[in-house]
Design a protein around this motif. Structure first.
Motif, PDB file in Angstrom:
ATOM      1  N   VAL A  69      34.822  75.580  48.528  1.00 44.98           N
ATOM      2  CA  VAL A  69      35.830  76.376  48.853  1.00 44.98           C
ATOM      3  C   VAL A  69      37.066  75.394  48.802  1.00 44.98           C
ATOM      4  CG1 VAL A  69      36.978  77.574  50.878  1.00 44.98           C
ATOM      5  CG2 VAL A  69      34.572  77.823  50.488  1.00 44.98           C
ATOM      6  N   PRO A  70      38.113  75.670  48.149  1.00 49.42           N
ATOM      7  CA  PRO A  70      39.446  74.950  48.031  1.00 49.42           C
ATOM      8  C   PRO A  70      39.933  74.625  49.427  1.00 49.42           C
ATOM      9  CG  PRO A  70      39.357  76.520  46.282  1.00 49.42           C
ATOM     10  CD  PRO A  70      38.171  76.837  47.298  1.00 49.42           C
ATOM     11  N   GLY A  71      40.776  73.898  49.566  1.00 43.83           N
ATOM     12  CA  GLY A  71      41.260  73.664  51.145  1.00 43.83           C
ATOM     13  C   GLY A  71      42.261  72.506  50.835  1.00 43.83           C
ATOM     14  N   GLY A  72      42.433  71.659  52.093  1.00 43.31           N
ATOM     15  CA  GLY A  72      43.486  70.783  52.150  1.00 43.31           C
ATOM     16  C   GLY A  72      44.676  71.341  53.082  1.00 43.31           C
ATOM     17  N   THR A  73      45.540  71.958  52.088  1.00 43.83           N
ATOM     18  CA  THR A  73      46.908  72.441  52.348  1.00 43.83           C
ATOM     19  C   THR A  73      46.501  74.097  52.466  1.00 43.83           C
ATOM     20  OG1 THR A  73      47.791  72.708  50.378  1.00 43.83           O
ATOM     21  CG2 THR A  73      48.277  70.627  51.717  1.00 43.83           C
ATOM     22  N   ALA A  74      45.615  74.466  52.131  1.00 42.34           N
ATOM     23  CA  ALA A  74      45.533  76.197  51.965  1.00 42.34           C
ATOM     24  C   ALA A  74      44.280  76.534  52.543  1.00 42.34           C
ATOM     25  CB  ALA A  74      45.815  76.570  50.694  1.00 42.34           C
ATOM     26  N   PRO A 134      37.530  70.469  51.379  1.00 42.90           N
ATOM     27  CA  PRO A 134      38.082  69.279  51.853  1.00 42.90           C
ATOM     28  C   PRO A 134      38.765  69.452  53.393  1.00 42.90           C
ATOM     29  CG  PRO A 134      39.313  70.557  50.058  1.00 42.90           C
ATOM     30  CD  PRO A 134      37.912  71.327  50.167  1.00 42.90           C
ATOM     31  N   PRO A 135      38.878  68.518  54.003  1.00 42.72           N
ATOM     32  CA  PRO A 135      39.535  68.750  55.512  1.00 42.72           C
ATOM     33  C   PRO A 135      41.107  68.153  55.322  1.00 42.72           C
ATOM     34  CG  PRO A 135      38.428  66.426  55.339  1.00 42.72           C
ATOM     35  CD  PRO A 135      38.163  67.187  53.903  1.00 42.72           C
ATOM     36  N   ASP A 136      41.655  68.681  56.378  1.00 42.66           N
ATOM     37  CA  ASP A 136      43.024  68.101  56.510  1.00 42.66           C
ATOM     38  C   ASP A 136      43.209  66.856  57.066  1.00 42.66           C
ATOM     39  OD1 ASP A 136      42.845  68.387  59.242  1.00 42.66           O
ATOM     40  OD2 ASP A 136      43.778  70.359  59.444  1.00 42.66           O
ATOM     41  N   GLY A 143      41.010  66.131  59.856  1.00 42.41           N
ATOM     42  CA  GLY A 143      39.666  65.922  60.000  1.00 42.41           C
ATOM     43  C   GLY A 143      39.108  67.506  60.079  1.00 42.41           C
ATOM     44  N   ARG A 144      39.947  68.428  59.958  1.00 42.41           N
ATOM     45  CA  ARG A 144      39.581  69.873  60.370  1.00 42.41           C
ATOM     46  C   ARG A 144      39.478  70.810  59.185  1.00 42.41           C
ATOM     47  NH1 ARG A 144      44.030  70.245  64.942  1.00 42.41           N
ATOM     48  NH2 ARG A 144      45.380  69.945  62.964  1.00 42.41           N
ATOM     49  N   LEU A 145      38.764  71.893  59.183  1.00 44.31           N
ATOM     50  CA  LEU A 145      38.784  72.965  58.175  1.00 44.31           C
ATOM     51  C   LEU A 145      39.548  74.138  58.499  1.00 44.31           C
ATOM     52  CD1 LEU A 145      35.224  73.037  56.652  1.00 44.31           C
ATOM     53  CD2 LEU A 145      37.030  71.617  56.113  1.00 44.31           C
ATOM     54  N   PRO A 146      40.282  75.000  57.937  1.00 46.38           N
ATOM     55  CA  PRO A 146      40.890  75.885  58.353  1.00 46.38           C
ATOM     56  C   PRO A 146      40.063  76.989  59.188  1.00 46.38           C
ATOM     57  CG  PRO A 146      41.408  75.598  56.049  1.00 46.38           C
ATOM     58  CD  PRO A 146      40.436  74.647  56.697  1.00 46.38           C
ATOM     59  N   ALA A 147      40.695  77.350  60.468  1.00 46.27           N
ATOM     60  CA  ALA A 147      40.108  78.313  61.353  1.00 46.27           C
ATOM     61  C   ALA A 147      39.391  79.498  60.362  1.00 46.27           C
ATOM     62  CB  ALA A 147      40.513  78.848  62.502  1.00 46.27           C
ATOM     63  N   ALA A 148      40.342  79.901  59.590  1.00 41.78           N
ATOM     64  CA  ALA A 148      39.954  81.323  58.860  1.00 41.78           C
ATOM     65  C   ALA A 148      38.964  81.222  58.072  1.00 41.78           C
ATOM     66  CB  ALA A 148      41.274  81.819  58.108  1.00 41.78           C
ATOM     67  N   VAL A 149      38.775  79.960  57.391  1.00 38.04           N
ATOM     68  CA  VAL A 149      37.823  79.607  56.640  1.00 38.04           C
ATOM     69  C   VAL A 149      36.234  79.415  57.514  1.00 38.04           C
ATOM     70  CG1 VAL A 149      36.630  77.714  55.096  1.00 38.04           C
ATOM     71  CG2 VAL A 149      38.923  78.522  54.785  1.00 38.04           C
ATOM     72  N   LEU A 150      36.352  78.920  58.461  1.00 37.65           N
ATOM     73  CA  LEU A 150      35.049  78.703  59.469  1.00 37.65           C
ATOM     74  C   LEU A 150      34.620  79.985  60.102  1.00 37.65           C
ATOM     75  CD1 LEU A 150      36.067  75.446  61.256  1.00 37.65           C
ATOM     76  CD2 LEU A 150      34.528  75.676  59.327  1.00 37.65           C
ATOM     77  N   VAL A 151      35.906  81.014  60.144  1.00 35.89           N
ATOM     78  CA  VAL A 151      35.229  82.309  60.553  1.00 35.89           C
ATOM     79  C   VAL A 151      34.646  83.180  59.458  1.00 35.89           C
ATOM     80  CG1 VAL A 151      36.385  84.716  61.528  1.00 35.89           C
ATOM     81  CG2 VAL A 151      36.970  82.292  62.492  1.00 35.89           C
ATOM     82  N   ALA A 152      35.107  83.230  58.406  1.00 40.12           N
ATOM     83  CA  ALA A 152      34.518  83.735  57.421  1.00 40.12           C
ATOM     84  C   ALA A 152      33.132  83.188  57.093  1.00 40.12           C
ATOM     85  CB  ALA A 152      35.492  83.641  56.114  1.00 40.12           C
ATOM     86  N   ALA A 153      33.153  81.928  57.113  1.00 39.67           N
ATOM     87  CA  ALA A 153      31.599  81.258  56.950  1.00 39.67           C
ATOM     88  C   ALA A 153      30.595  81.866  57.853  1.00 39.67           C
ATOM     89  CB  ALA A 153      31.859  79.751  57.017  1.00 39.67           C
ATOM     90  N   LYS A 154      31.110  81.691  59.276  1.00 35.30           N
ATOM     91  CA  LYS A 154      30.181  82.449  60.165  1.00 35.30           C
ATOM     92  C   LYS A 154      29.859  83.804  59.973  1.00 35.30           C
ATOM     93  CE  LYS A 154      28.089  82.283  64.325  1.00 35.30           C
ATOM     94  NZ  LYS A 154      27.056  81.227  64.580  1.00 35.30           N
ATOM     95  N   GLU A 155      30.957  84.495  59.717  1.00 29.42           N
ATOM     96  CA  GLU A 155      30.615  85.853  59.503  1.00 29.42           C
ATOM     97  C   GLU A 155      29.831  86.213  58.252  1.00 29.42           C
ATOM     98  OE1 GLU A 155      31.263  88.449  61.430  1.00 29.42           O
ATOM     99  OE2 GLU A 155      32.290  87.297  62.819  1.00 29.42           O
ATOM    100  N   TYR A 164      30.069  71.405  55.602  1.00 27.69           N
ATOM    101  CA  TYR A 164      30.559  70.056  55.504  1.00 27.69           C
ATOM    102  C   TYR A 164      32.141  69.864  55.222  1.00 27.69           C
ATOM    103  CZ  TYR A 164      25.355  68.991  55.498  1.00 27.69           C
ATOM    104  OH  TYR A 164      24.086  69.122  55.832  1.00 27.69           O
ATOM    105  N   LYS A 165      32.777  68.755  55.836  1.00 26.70           N
ATOM    106  CA  LYS A 165      34.129  68.605  55.394  1.00 26.70           C
ATOM    107  C   LYS A 165      34.374  67.333  54.423  1.00 26.70           C
ATOM    108  CE  LYS A 165      34.444  68.015  59.992  1.00 26.70           C
ATOM    109  NZ  LYS A 165      34.917  67.774  61.284  1.00 26.70           N
ATOM    110  N   VAL A 166      33.922  67.971  53.237  1.00 28.53           N
ATOM    111  CA  VAL A 166      33.942  67.157  51.971  1.00 28.53           C
ATOM    112  C   VAL A 166      34.517  67.832  50.744  1.00 28.53           C
ATOM    113  CG1 VAL A 166      32.601  65.656  50.424  1.00 28.53           C
ATOM    114  CG2 VAL A 166      31.971  65.968  52.838  1.00 28.53           C
ATOM    115  N   GLY A 167      35.494  67.217  50.158  1.00 24.89           N
ATOM    116  CA  GLY A 167      36.201  67.958  49.092  1.00 24.89           C
ATOM    117  C   GLY A 167      36.202  67.135  47.760  1.00 24.89           C
TER     118      GLY A 167
END
Length: 425
Positions: free
Chosen positions: A122-127, A153-155, A158-170, A177-180
Motif C-alpha cells: 500500500v503506497p504511503g509516506g505523505t499520502a 512505508p511509514p512517515d 514511524g506511523r502509518l495513516p490512521a485511515a489505512v490501518l482502519v481499512a486494514a482492520k475492517e 509492517y511499516k516497510v516500504g
C-alpha cells in the motif's frame, strides 16, 4: 486541452515502466542487501529513504485501536459499506472445483486451491490510500487466502495513516509492517527475521516498487507492473462538458504522467470541454500536477463518427473508459479493450475507485489488450485432476506411446507400455 483530428492521433500508450539503468541497479542492490542481511538491511534502508529508524516493523494492536480514535465515525461507516460492496462483487467470481466422469470411466477435473500467502503493498509516506487496502485484500480474503501481509512505508514519526490501518482492520488483515519501497518487496519475496516470505505480491507503488516486483517475479508471483493512471471518455453531443472535464481532471491530478483523453465526433463538445477543463483547472488544489499531465498526455480527439471513436478506444486500450453517449449500451459491444467500463453519466470513474464493488486495480499502458482487473482468480491456483480408467488406458496406450516416440522420448513410451504387459488391475 489540445484538440486534434483522429488522423493526427499519435500514440500516447506508454511502455510498461522500464526505469533507468541507475534505478534498475539500485533496486537490484537493495534486493541483494535484504536477502543477505534481512532485518538490519530493511532497517537501514527505511532510515535512509523514510527518515525513521524502527526497532520493530510490526504494527501493534494498540496502534490500530488508536487509529479508530483518529478517524470519524462517518469514515468507518463508509469503509464498511464500501468493503461490503467489494466483497459481494468478488464473491460472484468464485468458481468451484469440478469433476466429470466419461463413459469409459475416466474422471477428469480441476481442483481450485487458494494461495497460502499474499503480500499487499500500500503506497504511503505523505499520502493515505485506504481504498488500495480494500481492493487488494478483499479479493484475497474471498479467494480463501489464509495469510495476508500488508506493508506500507511509514512517515517520519514511524506511523502509518490512521485511515489505512482502519481499512486494514475492517478488511481482516492481521499482519502489518511499516516497510516500504523496494526493500519491502524484497522482504515479502525472500523473508527476513521479522517478515516471513509470501507466494504473491500485489499492489501499486512508485517506480522502485514496480522494478522490484519485476525483479522478484518468478521467485514469487505478482499482479502486474502498474503504470500511471489513464482515462478515456467516449462521448457524443448529449454529454455535459462540465461533467466530462471533471472526470478528465480526476485522473490528471493523480500523476504528471497520467493520461486523460476525450474521444468524440462532436467538435462543439470538444471545444466546450477544452474551455471547461481550463476553468476547473484554475481552482484545482493539485493544479500543477494535473496541468503537466494534460499538457504531456492529455488530448481531445475528434472523430468522424462513434464507430471510429470506438476503434480509437480499442487502439488505446485504456485503464478506465467512460461511455457517455445517447445509447452507450449499443457501443459496449464494440469495445474490445478496456480495464473497466463506466456507462452513463452517473457512472463517474471515482464511483469505481471507491465504492461500487468492482476492483480498481486495472491494467495500464495498453495491457488491457490481454489483461484483466485484479480478481479472485489472481489469488487461487488450479490443479488438473486425472483418474484414467483401465478401459481408456487400454484403448489409448498405443497412441500415447506413439506420440511420445514422435518427440523422441522413449522412456515416456515405455512408462505406458509397461502397464500393457502387466496383467494386474
Amino acid at each position: 486541452m489540445k484538440i486534434v483530428k483522429v488522423n493526427d492521433l499519435v500514440s500516447i500508450k506508454r511502455s510498461v515502466e522500464a526505469g533507468t539503468l541507475e534505478q534498475e541497479a539500485a533496486v537490484k542492490t537493495i534486493i541483494a542487501d535484504v536477502r543477505a542481511r534481512g532485518d538490519e538491511a530493511v532497517r537501514e534502508l527505511t532510515e535512509k529513504f523514510d527518515q525513521v529508524r524502527l526497532a520493530d516493523f510490526a504494527v501493534k494492536e494498540t496502534e490500530i485501536e488508536a487509529a479508530y480514535g483518529q478517524v470519524s465515525a462517518e469514515f468507518i461507516a463508509i469503509v464498511r459499506e464500501a468493503a461490503g460492496n467489494i466483497r459481494a462483487f468478488h464473491e460472484k467470481q468464485l468458481r468451484p472445483s469440478w469433476m466429470t466422469t466419461e463413459e469409459n470411466g475416466t474422471v477428469l477435473g480441476q481442483k481450485i486451491t487458494p494461495l497460502d500467502s499474499v503480500g499487499v503493498y500500500v503506497p504511503g509516506g505523505t499520502a493515505a490510500y485506504p481504498s488500495s487496502v480494500l481492493m487488494n485484500v478483499l479479493p484475497a480474503k474471498v479467494a480463501g487466502v489464509k495469510r495476508i501481509v500488508m506493508v506500507s512505508p511509514p512517515d517520519r514519526a514511524g506511523r502509518l495513516p490512521a485511515a489505512v490501518l482502519v481499512a486494514a482492520k475492517e478488511a481482516g488483515v492481521k499482519e502489518i509492517y511499516k516497510v516500504g519501497g523496494a526493500q519491502a518487496i524484497a522482504a515479502l519475496a525472500y523473508g527476513t527475521e521479522s517478515i516471513s516470505p509470501v507466494d504473491k505480491i500485489t499492489g501499486p507503488g512508485n517506480i522502485f516498487v514496480a522494478l522490484a516486483k519485476r525483479e522478484v517475479f518468478g521467485d514469487v508471483d505478482i499482479d502486474m507492473i502498474a503504470g500511471p493512471s489513464e482515462i478515456a471518455i467516449l462521448a457524443d453531443e448529449t454529454a455535459l462538458a462540465d461533467e466530462i472535464a471533471a472526470d478528465l481532471l480526476s485522473q490528471a491530478e493523480h500523476d504528471p504522467r497520467a493520461c486523460s483523453v476525450l474521444i468524440t465526433p462532436s467538435l462543439a463538445l470538444a471545444e466546450a470541454v477544452s474551455v471547461e477543463v481550463e476553468r476547473q483547472l484554475a481552482v484545482l488544489p493539485r493544479r500543477e500536477i494535473a496541468e503537466r499531465s494534460l499538457t504531456d498526455y492529455g488530448a481531445i480527439y475528434v472523430t468522424v463518427d462513434l464507430d471510429e471513436a470506438a476503434e480509437v478506444v480499442n487502439e488505446l486500450a485504456p485503464e478506465h473508459l467512460e461511455l457517455m453517449t445517447a445509447d452507450p449500451i449499443e457501443l459496449l459491444g464494440k469495445i474490445r479493450h478496456a480495464g473497466a467500463i463506466f456507462i452513463g453519466r452517473y457512472s463517474s470513474e471515482p464511483v469505481g475507485d471507491y465504492f461500487a464493488g468492482p476492483n480498481h486495480v486495472l491494467p495500464t499502458n495498453g495491457t488491457a489488450r490481454f489483461s484483466s482487473p485484479l480478481n479472485v482468480d489472481d489469488f487461487q491456483k488450479k490443479s488438473s485432476v486425472i483418474i484414467y480408467s483401465k478401459k481408456a488406458f487400454m484403448e489409448n496406450a498405443g497412441k500415447i506411446a506413439a506420440f511420445a516416440r514422435i518427440e523422441g522420448l522413449e522412456a515416456h513410451a515405455r512408462a505406458v507400455e509397461t502397464r500393457l504387459k502387466n496383467k494386474k488391475d
